[in-house]
Design a protein around this motif. Structure first.
Motif, mmCIF file in Angstrom:
data_model
loop_
_atom_site.group_PDB
_atom_site.id
_atom_site.type_symbol
_atom_site.label_atom_id
_atom_site.label_comp_id
_atom_site.label_asym_id
_atom_site.label_seq_id
_atom_site.Cartn_x
_atom_site.Cartn_y
_atom_site.Cartn_z
ATOM 1 N N SER A 1 -6.021 -5.656 2.116
ATOM 2 C CA SER A 1 -5.400 -5.805 3.511
ATOM 3 C C SER A 1 -5.048 -7.057 3.872
ATOM 4 C CB SER A 1 -6.307 -4.951 4.658
ATOM 5 O OG SER A 1 -7.681 -5.794 4.857
ATOM 6 N N ARG A 2 -5.882 -8.086 3.258
ATOM 7 C CA ARG A 2 -5.669 -9.545 3.491
ATOM 8 C C ARG A 2 -4.873 -10.252 2.394
ATOM 9 N NH1 ARG A 2 -11.391 -9.057 4.686
ATOM 10 N NH2 ARG A 2 -12.081 -9.317 2.719
ATOM 11 N N TRP A 3 -4.283 -9.421 1.573
ATOM 12 C CA TRP A 3 -3.642 -10.180 0.423
ATOM 13 C C TRP A 3 -2.008 -10.552 0.904
ATOM 14 C CZ3 TRP A 3 -0.134 -8.057 -3.462
ATOM 15 C CH2 TRP A 3 0.074 -8.577 -4.591
ATOM 16 N N PRO A 4 -1.592 -11.344 0.890
ATOM 17 C CA PRO A 4 -0.326 -11.673 1.297
ATOM 18 C C PRO A 4 0.777 -10.950 0.532
ATOM 19 C CG PRO A 4 -1.455 -13.831 1.122
ATOM 20 C CD PRO A 4 -2.262 -12.594 0.435
ATOM 21 N N ALA A 5 1.877 -10.405 1.206
ATOM 22 C CA ALA A 5 2.969 -9.740 0.487
ATOM 23 C C ALA A 5 3.467 -10.508 -0.714
ATOM 24 C CB ALA A 5 3.663 -9.167 1.456
ATOM 25 N N GLU B 1 1.328 -15.444 -4.859
ATOM 26 C CA GLU B 1 1.490 -15.749 -6.397
ATOM 27 C C GLU B 1 0.678 -14.739 -7.091
ATOM 28 O OE1 GLU B 1 3.753 -17.875 -7.532
ATOM 29 O OE2 GLU B 1 4.473 -18.437 -5.507
ATOM 30 N N PRO B 2 1.186 -14.465 -8.430
ATOM 31 C CA PRO B 2 0.468 -13.662 -9.286
ATOM 32 C C PRO B 2 -1.034 -13.798 -9.416
ATOM 33 C CG PRO B 2 2.315 -14.288 -10.256
ATOM 34 C CD PRO B 2 2.240 -15.219 -8.884
ATOM 35 N N ASP B 3 -1.652 -15.162 -9.103
ATOM 36 C CA ASP B 3 -3.231 -15.252 -9.157
ATOM 37 C C ASP B 3 -3.815 -14.441 -8.311
ATOM 38 O OD1 ASP B 3 -2.926 -16.343 -6.705
ATOM 39 O OD2 ASP B 3 -3.504 -18.486 -7.081
ATOM 40 N N GLY B 4 -3.456 -13.885 -7.273
ATOM 41 C CA GLY B 4 -4.046 -12.788 -6.590
ATOM 42 C C GLY B 4 -5.227 -13.182 -5.792
ATOM 43 N N GLY B 5 -5.853 -14.120 -5.966
ATOM 44 C CA GLY B 5 -6.944 -14.762 -5.341
ATOM 45 C C GLY B 5 -8.176 -13.735 -5.299
ATOM 46 N N PRO B 6 -8.976 -13.536 -4.130
ATOM 47 C CA PRO B 6 -10.030 -12.818 -4.335
ATOM 48 C C PRO B 6 -9.997 -11.395 -4.660
ATOM 49 C CG PRO B 6 -10.169 -14.245 -2.141
ATOM 50 C CD PRO B 6 -8.792 -14.366 -2.797
ATOM 51 N N ASP C 1 -1.804 -7.589 -12.476
ATOM 52 C CA ASP C 1 -0.529 -8.296 -12.029
ATOM 53 C C ASP C 1 0.631 -7.525 -12.097
ATOM 54 O OD1 ASP C 1 -2.180 -10.496 -12.010
ATOM 55 O OD2 ASP C 1 -1.734 -11.435 -13.589
ATOM 56 N N LEU C 2 0.762 -6.646 -13.170
ATOM 57 C CA LEU C 2 1.691 -5.744 -13.185
ATOM 58 C C LEU C 2 1.706 -4.740 -12.156
ATOM 59 C CD1 LEU C 2 1.617 -4.726 -16.984
ATOM 60 C CD2 LEU C 2 3.605 -6.064 -15.862
ATOM 61 N N TRP C 3 0.680 -4.227 -11.592
ATOM 62 C CA TRP C 3 0.773 -3.321 -10.310
ATOM 63 C C TRP C 3 0.772 -4.124 -9.125
ATOM 64 C CZ3 TRP C 3 -1.875 -3.034 -5.516
ATOM 65 C CH2 TRP C 3 -1.411 -2.287 -4.880
ATOM 66 N N ALA C 4 0.291 -5.431 -9.237
ATOM 67 C CA ALA C 4 0.616 -6.029 -7.888
ATOM 68 C C ALA C 4 2.174 -6.579 -7.716
ATOM 69 C CB ALA C 4 -0.223 -7.529 -7.999
ATOM 70 N N LEU C 5 2.955 -6.850 -9.002
ATOM 71 C CA LEU C 5 4.393 -7.011 -8.791
ATOM 72 C C LEU C 5 4.944 -5.831 -8.270
ATOM 73 C CD1 LEU C 5 6.728 -8.821 -9.532
ATOM 74 C CD2 LEU C 5 6.755 -7.709 -11.545
ATOM 75 N N ARG C 6 4.827 -4.689 -8.738
ATOM 76 C CA ARG C 6 5.261 -3.428 -8.198
ATOM 77 C C ARG C 6 4.789 -3.243 -6.525
ATOM 78 N NH1 ARG C 6 2.628 0.958 -11.332
ATOM 79 N NH2 ARG C 6 3.578 2.467 -9.988
ATOM 80 N N TYR C 7 3.663 -3.605 -6.306
ATOM 81 C CA TYR C 7 3.291 -3.469 -4.893
ATOM 82 C C TYR C 7 4.204 -4.490 -3.912
ATOM 83 C CZ TYR C 7 0.090 -3.526 -0.831
ATOM 84 O OH TYR C 7 -0.442 -3.307 0.427
ATOM 85 N N ARG C 8 4.160 -5.781 -4.346
ATOM 86 C CA ARG C 8 4.971 -6.724 -3.746
ATOM 87 C C ARG C 8 6.388 -6.148 -3.388
ATOM 88 N NH1 ARG C 8 2.342 -10.290 -6.763
ATOM 89 N NH2 ARG C 8 4.108 -10.819 -7.832
ATOM 90 N N GLU C 9 6.983 -5.592 -4.504
ATOM 91 C CA GLU C 9 8.325 -5.380 -4.459
ATOM 92 C C GLU C 9 8.464 -4.110 -3.412
ATOM 93 O OE1 GLU C 9 9.224 -4.346 -8.518
ATOM 94 O OE2 GLU C 9 9.698 -6.389 -9.048
ATOM 95 N N ARG C 10 7.366 -3.324 -3.384
ATOM 96 C CA ARG C 10 7.484 -2.123 -2.541
ATOM 97 C C ARG C 10 7.405 -2.789 -1.108
ATOM 98 N NH1 ARG C 10 7.763 0.881 0.777
ATOM 99 N NH2 ARG C 10 6.849 2.814 1.101
ATOM 100 N N LEU C 11 6.644 -3.447 -0.845
ATOM 101 C CA LEU C 11 6.433 -4.181 0.530
ATOM 102 C C LEU C 11 7.741 -4.916 1.202
ATOM 103 C CD1 LEU C 11 2.748 -5.583 0.394
ATOM 104 C CD2 LEU C 11 3.447 -3.688 1.424
ATOM 105 N N THR C 12 8.499 -5.757 0.064
ATOM 106 C CA THR C 12 9.479 -6.184 0.081
ATOM 107 C C THR C 12 10.687 -5.391 0.440
ATOM 108 O OG1 THR C 12 8.988 -8.027 -1.432
ATOM 109 C CG2 THR C 12 11.272 -7.953 -0.619
ATOM 110 N N ARG C 13 10.769 -4.185 -0.100
ATOM 111 C CA ARG C 13 11.779 -3.266 0.247
ATOM 112 C C ARG C 13 11.767 -2.817 1.698
ATOM 113 N NH1 ARG C 13 10.666 -0.954 -4.677
ATOM 114 N NH2 ARG C 13 9.791 0.664 -4.092
ATOM 115 N N ALA D 1 3.190 7.407 -7.350
ATOM 116 C CA ALA D 1 2.991 6.912 -8.772
ATOM 117 C C ALA D 1 2.065 5.626 -8.473
ATOM 118 C CB ALA D 1 4.255 6.606 -9.693
ATOM 119 N N LEU D 2 2.656 4.583 -7.214
ATOM 120 C CA LEU D 2 1.909 3.537 -6.984
ATOM 121 C C LEU D 2 0.570 3.831 -6.686
ATOM 122 C CD1 LEU D 2 2.593 0.481 -6.464
ATOM 123 C CD2 LEU D 2 2.899 0.964 -4.070
ATOM 124 N N VAL D 3 0.315 4.802 -5.874
ATOM 125 C CA VAL D 3 -1.168 5.038 -5.468
ATOM 126 C C VAL D 3 -1.947 5.553 -6.466
ATOM 127 C CG1 VAL D 3 -2.522 6.759 -4.157
ATOM 128 C CG2 VAL D 3 -0.569 5.605 -2.958
#
Length: 496
Positions: free
Chosen positions: A383-387, A390-395, A407-419, A359-361
């Protein structure tokens, strides 16, 4: 023995040569001479893979690889095959502008050596059997680019050119690509003999294929069925590799499908710029049959055509045979889906599997499709986006107009990386090893083509070196940048 002697003599020494099947499978004929040939480009990694000496690019080699001469013992030939083109049976086809010179044997691997653009053959139909400089450069560069990406493919050793004119949409100059592969056998080779009711020839060809390209299938209860399953699995892996790098083949006819699971016949191909599942790279594909998102299903359709061709080899009730062959194709879907998910996990830097990954993919790809986000650049920036960013996400975030949805997808992605306790410094090199910085975009190829048509081949050489290291940041930043505006007007067709 030098490489010229080996190339001339291997077919006579080894029973694996396709020529041993006889005249019903091929036609022996010499290439047509090409006036005033010159070197255009060559691939040193390919030459090394073939075991060629450093001084292989001699004047004599130039003449042979342009179709003007043969080394002693060479017996060139073109093969006959048929196939479905754009889903319709096209009848007899064959090597209309390709001639096989012979085979090389290096470190236990046999390589067929073939000239593309060496003149008319009995299978040229109304064509001239020639290739033009433009299409030759595209095939040469993409063959070697795909190899560097780790995607199964035929290889290209070199291009030779000539001032001889060749008419396509306009008059262009002729060229010859020397390409190599363990085999150039296609689905269409088997289809040809099945369709024409030449069942004994079909059995002979199947025996050749099994003996030399799938010996592990010989011990199976029904070898042709085991072979079909092998081809289905290889094709599924190949299609997953194409999809994950954003490659569109453009003309997935059954006569362009390899029995060895290789990318075969580079014509109107293209790599995605903006991510558009419906993208059609072939200007001649008016119905969009070979659109990017349709490629996996088209490959499955082609495998069914191959299964149909194998039916005469299997005795018994026709319905039971069809069921048996259908079962051999079943692994295709599962292998493709698993290969896609495995590759996409790697592209997202995920080190372990979780049930929610699909689902994430899928939502990531939908996000890219919504904005036609540049496929290659988005993955490289990811690949260069820090886990723990902040939600600004940069480039990375800047690539998306709908920031809230990103931002909603990025939040799920960060949570997935944190797990999985992902560490940025460890994840980045893993991701950059599978997310290329550079692919052969149409505008990069076009720039090299235009310079070559003006007599300057330096850009081909420079670009080839970049494509041979696709995961490294290029010295010339524009190679990895967004395509220029003029690139959107480029069109490629079956004549490309």
């Amino acid at each position: 023995m030098d490489w010229q002697e080996q190339l001339a003599q291997v077919p006579a020494r080894h029973a694996a040569s396709f020529t041993r099947l006889g005249d019903g499978f091929l036609t022996r004929l010499p290439p047509e001479p090409l006036p005033a040939p010159h070197w255009v480009a060559y691939s040193e990694p390919c030459a090394q893979r073939l075991g060629l000496p450093p001084d292989w690019r001699s004047e004599e080699a130039l003449q042979v690889l342009s179709g003007n001469a043969l080394w002693e013992g060479m017996d060139p030939w073109a093969s006959v095959y048929s196939g479905h083109q754009f889903g319709v049976w096209a009848g007899q086809l064959g090597d209309g502008r390709a001639l096989h010179l012979g085979e090389l044997l290096h470190e236990g691997q046999r390589w067929e050596v073939q000239l593309k653009g060496a003149g008319r053959t009995p299978y040229s139909r109304r064509g001239d059997g020639r290739a033009v400089l433009r299409s030759s450069i595209r095939e040469f560069l993409c063959s070697e680019a795909m190899a560097a990406l780790g995607i199964p493919t035929t290889r290209a050793l070199c291009i030779t050119g000539s001032p001889q004119g060749v008419r396509r949409e306009t008059v262009e100059t002729a060229a010859v690509v020397t390409r190599v592969a363990p085999s150039f056998l296609r689905f269409g080779h088997l289809e040809h003999f099945a369709h024409h009711g030449q069942h004994e020839a079909l059995r002979q060809l199947m025996a050749h294929v099994l003996s030399h390209h799938a010996p592990e299938c010989l011990d199976a209860p029904v070898p042709p069925v085991a072979f079909l399953e092998k081809v289905a699995r290889q094709t599924a892996e190949l299609l997953a590799a194409w999809q994950c790098v954003g490659f569109c083949h453009g003309v997935m006819n059954t006569d362009n499908m390899s029995l060895l699971g290789l990318t075969l016949d580079y014509g109107p191909f293209g790599f995605l710029d903006g991510f558009d599942p419906g993208h059609v790279c072939n200007h001649s594909d008016h119905q969009g049959r070979y659109a990017y998102a349709r490629q996996p299903q088209v490959a499955f359709w082609n495998l069914h055509a191959l299964a149909q061709a194998l039916m005469p080899l299997i005795g018994g009730d026709e319905e039971a045979v069809a069921e048996l062959l259908g079962e051999a194709l079943e692994p295709y879907r599962q292998v493709f889906q698993q290969a896609m998910l495995t590759r996409m996990r790697a592209k997202l830097g995920l080190a372990r599997a979780e049930p929610e990954d699909q689902a994430l993919v899928d939502d990531w790809l939908r996000l890219l499709a919504l904005h036609r986000t540049d496929y290659t650049i988005a993955h490289r920036r990811l690949s260069r986006w820090p886990a723990m960013a902040e939600p600004d996400g940069g480039p990375l975030r800047d690539l998306f107009l709908d920031r809230e949805r990103f931002d909603l997808w990025a939040l799920r992605y960060r949570e997935r990386l944190t797990r999985e306790a992902s560490v940025d410094a460890e994840r980045l090199p893993r991701m950059q090893a599978v997310n290329p910085a550079v692919v052969l975009r149409n505008h990069l190829a076009e720039t090299a083509i235009r310079q070559a048509q003006a007599g300057d081949f330096n850009e081909i050489e420079r670009l080839l070196k970049v494509l041979q290291r696709p995961f490294d940041e290029p010295v010339q930043a524009s190679d990895a940048d967004f395509p220029p505006d003029w690139a959107s007007h480029l069109e490629v067709s079956c004549s490309s």
